[in-house]
Design a protein around this motif. Structure first.
Motif, PDB file in Angstrom:
ATOM      1  N   GLY A  69       0.810  -1.203   0.000  1.00 53.42           N
ATOM      2  CA  GLY A  69       0.000   0.000   0.000  1.00 53.42           C
ATOM      3  C   GLY A  69       0.848   1.260   0.000  1.00 53.42           C
ATOM      4  N   LYS A  70       0.292   2.298  -0.642  1.00 54.23           N
ATOM      5  CA  LYS A  70       0.904   3.624  -0.614  1.00 54.23           C
ATOM      6  C   LYS A  70      -0.102   4.568   0.032  1.00 54.23           C
ATOM      7  N   ILE A  71       0.345   5.254   1.048  1.00 55.72           N
ATOM      8  CA  ILE A  71      -0.555   6.151   1.763  1.00 55.72           C
ATOM      9  C   ILE A  71      -1.107   7.211   0.821  1.00 55.72           C
ATOM     10  N   GLY A  72      -2.433   7.304   0.798  1.00 59.07           N
ATOM     11  CA  GLY A  72      -3.099   8.300  -0.029  1.00 59.07           C
ATOM     12  C   GLY A  72      -3.185   7.946  -1.491  1.00 59.07           C
ATOM     13  N   SER A  73      -2.644   6.769  -1.867  1.00 55.92           N
ATOM     14  CA  SER A  73      -2.641   6.391  -3.288  1.00 55.92           C
ATOM     15  C   SER A  73      -3.407   5.110  -3.562  1.00 55.92           C
ATOM     16  N   GLY A  74      -3.287   4.103  -2.674  1.00 58.62           N
ATOM     17  CA  GLY A  74      -3.988   2.836  -2.878  1.00 58.62           C
ATOM     18  C   GLY A  74      -3.084   1.641  -2.720  1.00 58.62           C
ATOM     19  N   ASN A  75      -3.522   0.507  -3.242  1.00 58.58           N
ATOM     20  CA  ASN A  75      -2.792  -0.761  -3.144  1.00 58.58           C
ATOM     21  C   ASN A  75      -2.303  -1.190  -4.519  1.00 58.58           C
ATOM     22  N   TYR A  76      -1.069  -1.729  -4.538  1.00 61.92           N
ATOM     23  CA  TYR A  76      -0.423  -2.077  -5.795  1.00 61.92           C
ATOM     24  C   TYR A  76       0.117  -3.503  -5.744  1.00 61.92           C
ATOM     25  N   VAL A  77       0.263  -4.109  -6.928  1.00 60.50           N
ATOM     26  CA  VAL A  77       0.791  -5.474  -7.046  1.00 60.50           C
ATOM     27  C   VAL A  77       2.301  -5.441  -6.851  1.00 60.50           C
ATOM     28  N   ALA A  78       2.797  -6.298  -5.971  1.00 58.28           N
ATOM     29  CA  ALA A  78       4.232  -6.365  -5.702  1.00 58.28           C
ATOM     30  C   ALA A  78       4.954  -7.106  -6.820  1.00 58.28           C
ATOM     31  N   ASN A  79       6.246  -6.847  -6.931  1.00 56.36           N
ATOM     32  CA  ASN A  79       7.069  -7.526  -7.935  1.00 56.36           C
ATOM     33  C   ASN A  79       7.613  -8.809  -7.316  1.00 56.36           C
ATOM     34  N   ILE A  80       6.999  -9.934  -7.642  1.00 58.59           N
ATOM     35  CA  ILE A  80       7.366 -11.221  -7.057  1.00 58.59           C
ATOM     36  C   ILE A  80       7.911 -12.129  -8.154  1.00 58.59           C
ATOM     37  N   SER A  81       9.090 -12.695  -7.904  1.00 59.14           N
ATOM     38  CA  SER A  81       9.685 -13.623  -8.860  1.00 59.14           C
ATOM     39  C   SER A  81       9.315 -15.046  -8.469  1.00 59.14           C
ATOM     40  N   VAL A  82       8.701 -15.762  -9.374  1.00 60.94           N
ATOM     41  CA  VAL A  82       8.306 -17.154  -9.146  1.00 60.94           C
ATOM     42  C   VAL A  82       8.979 -18.012 -10.190  1.00 60.94           C
ATOM     43  N   ALA A  83       9.804 -18.950  -9.740  1.00 59.61           N
ATOM     44  CA  ALA A  83      10.497 -19.829 -10.681  1.00 59.61           C
ATOM     45  C   ALA A  83       9.490 -20.735 -11.374  1.00 59.61           C
ATOM     46  N   PRO A  84       9.480 -20.742 -12.706  1.00 54.20           N
ATOM     47  CA  PRO A  84       8.517 -21.593 -13.417  1.00 54.20           C
ATOM     48  C   PRO A  84       8.858 -23.069 -13.257  1.00 54.20           C
ATOM     49  N   ALA A  85       7.837 -23.901 -13.282  1.00 53.06           N
ATOM     50  CA  ALA A  85       8.045 -25.346 -13.193  1.00 53.06           C
ATOM     51  C   ALA A  85       8.598 -25.853 -14.512  1.00 53.06           C
ATOM     52  N   THR A  86       9.773 -26.468 -14.462  1.00 55.58           N
ATOM     53  CA  THR A  86      10.377 -27.018 -15.672  1.00 55.58           C
ATOM     54  C   THR A  86       9.921 -28.439 -15.897  1.00 55.58           C
ATOM     55  N   GLN A  87      10.139 -28.935 -17.108  1.00 51.98           N
ATOM     56  CA  GLN A  87       9.771 -30.308 -17.416  1.00 51.98           C
ATOM     57  C   GLN A  87      10.578 -31.272 -16.560  1.00 51.98           C
ATOM     58  N   GLU A  88      11.853 -30.884 -16.282  1.00 52.79           N
ATOM     59  CA  GLU A  88      12.714 -31.734 -15.464  1.00 52.79           C
ATOM     60  C   GLU A  88      12.176 -31.875 -14.048  1.00 52.79           C
TER      61      GLU A  88
END
Length: 477
Positions: A69-88
């Motif tokens: 959240g940003k005061i007086g501005s609202g709520n925003y999506v965080a930058n989250i890194s998620v490792a993709p599932a590989t075939q291996e």
């Protein structure tokens, strides 16, 4: 339109549904980093739900770092890194420890057939005969009587009044040499076995156990890394002199009062000889007295532990057979100089057993209701055993040889030659009949196949119906 697919009729709270939908959208990048989310008021209006519902969902997401959240501005999506599932990662084999591999490959017990119309599974008590209303009152009374400090972490050895009640009961009924300070309360016999393995066994140590024998014991011994040697049984019990070229055992596991599954009682001469052998070899004997309470021609035989003059025997018992398996309480009697080691092992495993059930059980035993229940069950099971024998002799006389037993909760039915116990058990299961094969409990090929026929859980009329159904199955093979 409800774009999040919230279900107002679900048992799951709406805020939890919304939280999970938004969290998935963030992790799957359907909502991009830095994107501004609708205000709580706007989203509540759009979804036609309470603003508090949205507030709760947002607060959970902020706490987890999915949004900020940003005061007086609202709520925003965080930058989250998620490792993709590989075939291996989807196809690779998990790397387990040596013990983990053994655990993954070991069957602890026969899978239960909960949908069976007729269950002849051994060791199952008559639950309809247990005084559950009384048990409920004892639990309520214990809840009122216990002090606040009793609900903190307690003594790993167990609730003292219960240990005192068990010691008094075993001294009086089983001829055990037992004081409360040698009693350890455990989560059933399986934990007692596990603790013995933790305290006594290192990898590659030699352990002897009966064959055929209790599958749960073999699993505990095997997964400890021990080398398990199968010892045959004769009419007097454990035939250890038949073992050739084996290292001296570190432990010996036995069920001397009513051998599982054959039902043989170890003779006094064999008991004394085994105690002498254990003393010479400095071996520990684990005595499993799993159903000794149910003896139909006199008093239960004295425990092997009561004959032991050198403290080489550890004595274990369970309340699963005399009360109900879901209670998950049992006991282990250990030599005085090992109490500390076993209490520490118990503390490492699960700290201690549940206090409320221990307190209720202490009163159940000390009030005399426990032994009264056992006496009643002896009468009930004796009648059910007779009904089983009569039914087999009537419906299966040519295919199954069954003799009455003096103790226990099951009998062995020996099949006529040419019939496979595994085939009979498998075909019976297809017809809703649970009847374990004797060969399941044996490591070596048996001279004759047999079935384990538990009679304690079935009323007499159901025993008749079940044996008639089994006769039809065998007749079709």
């Amino acid at each position: 339109m409800n774009i999040f697919g919230l279900d107002p009729h679900s048992a799951k709270p709406l805020y939890r549904q919304l939280y999970q939908e938004l969290r998935s959208a963030v992790l799957e990048k359907r909502l991009v980093a830095g994107q501004r989310l609708p205000s709580t008021r706007a989203l509540a209006s759009q979804l036609k739900i309470s603003r508090n519902t949205v507030l709760n969902a947002y607060e959970q997401l902020i706490a987890e770092g999915c949004i900020y959240g940003k005061i007086g501005s609202g709520n925003y999506v965080a930058n989250i890194s998620v490792a993709p599932a590989t075939q291996e990662s989807k196809t690779r084999k998990r790397i387990l420890s040596k013990r983990g591999k053994i655990l993954a490959e070991t069957m602890v017990s026969l899978p239960s057939k909960h949908g069976a119309k007729f269950s002849f599974r051994p060791g199952t008590p008559a639950l309809e005969m247990f005084p559950f209303p009384l048990w409920g009152k004892l639990l309520s009374r214990s809840l009122r009587r216990l002090r606040a400090r009793d609900f903190h972490y307690g003594d790993a050895q167990g609730y003292l009044p219960l240990r005192e009640a068990i010691a008094a009961y075993l001294n009086r009924s089983r001829g055990a040499r037992c004081q409360a300070d040698r009693v350890l309360i455990v989560s059933g016999s399986q934990q007692a076995l596990d603790l013995c393995c933790r305290v006594f066994l290192d990898a590659a140590d030699t352990v002897w156990m009966e064959d055929p024998g209790y599958k749960g014991a073999r699993a505990a011994l095997k997964t400890s890394g021990a080398r398990v040697i199968s010892v045959p049984i004769d009419e007097e019990g454990l035939q250890w002199k038949a073992i050739k070229n084996s290292q001296a055992p570190r432990c010996i596991y036995i069920t001397p009062s009513h051998q599982f599954p054959l039902g043989i009682t170890m003779s006094l001469q064999r008991r004394l000889a085994l105690l002498e052998f254990a003393q010479k070899q400095k071996a520990w004997i684990i005595e499993d007295d799993y159903d000794s309470e149910f003896r139909y021609d006199g008093r239960p035989l004295a425990a092997l532990q009561g004959l032991d003059q050198n403290d080489r025997v550890l004595y274990m018992g369970t309340f699963s057979k005399v009360m109900f398996a879901g209670l998950r309480l049992g006991y282990l009697i250990v030599p005085s100089d090992l109490v500390g080691a076993f209490a520490n092992a118990k503390a490492v495993a699960d700290r201690h057993s549940p206090i409320l059930e221990q307190a209720a059980l202490a009163e159940f035993i000390s009030s005399g209701r426990f032994e009264r229940h056992i006496r009643e069950m002896r009468r009930v099971y004796a009648r059910r055993q007779k009904q089983l024998v009569d039914s087999v002799n009537y419906f299966l006389r040519k295919d199954l040889q069954l003799q009455p037993g003096s103790a226990g909760m099951h009998l062995i039915g020996w099949l006529r030659k040419g019939l496979s116990d595994k085939a009979v058990s498998r075909e019976a299961a297809l017809h809703g009949i649970e009847v374990p094969a004797l060969s399941f409990y044996s490591e070596r090929e048996l001279e004759r196949d047999g079935l384990l026929l538990g009679y304690s859980a079935l009323p007499p009329n159901r025993i008749v119906q079940g044996i008639e159904a089994l006769a039809n199955v065998i007749g079709g093979l």
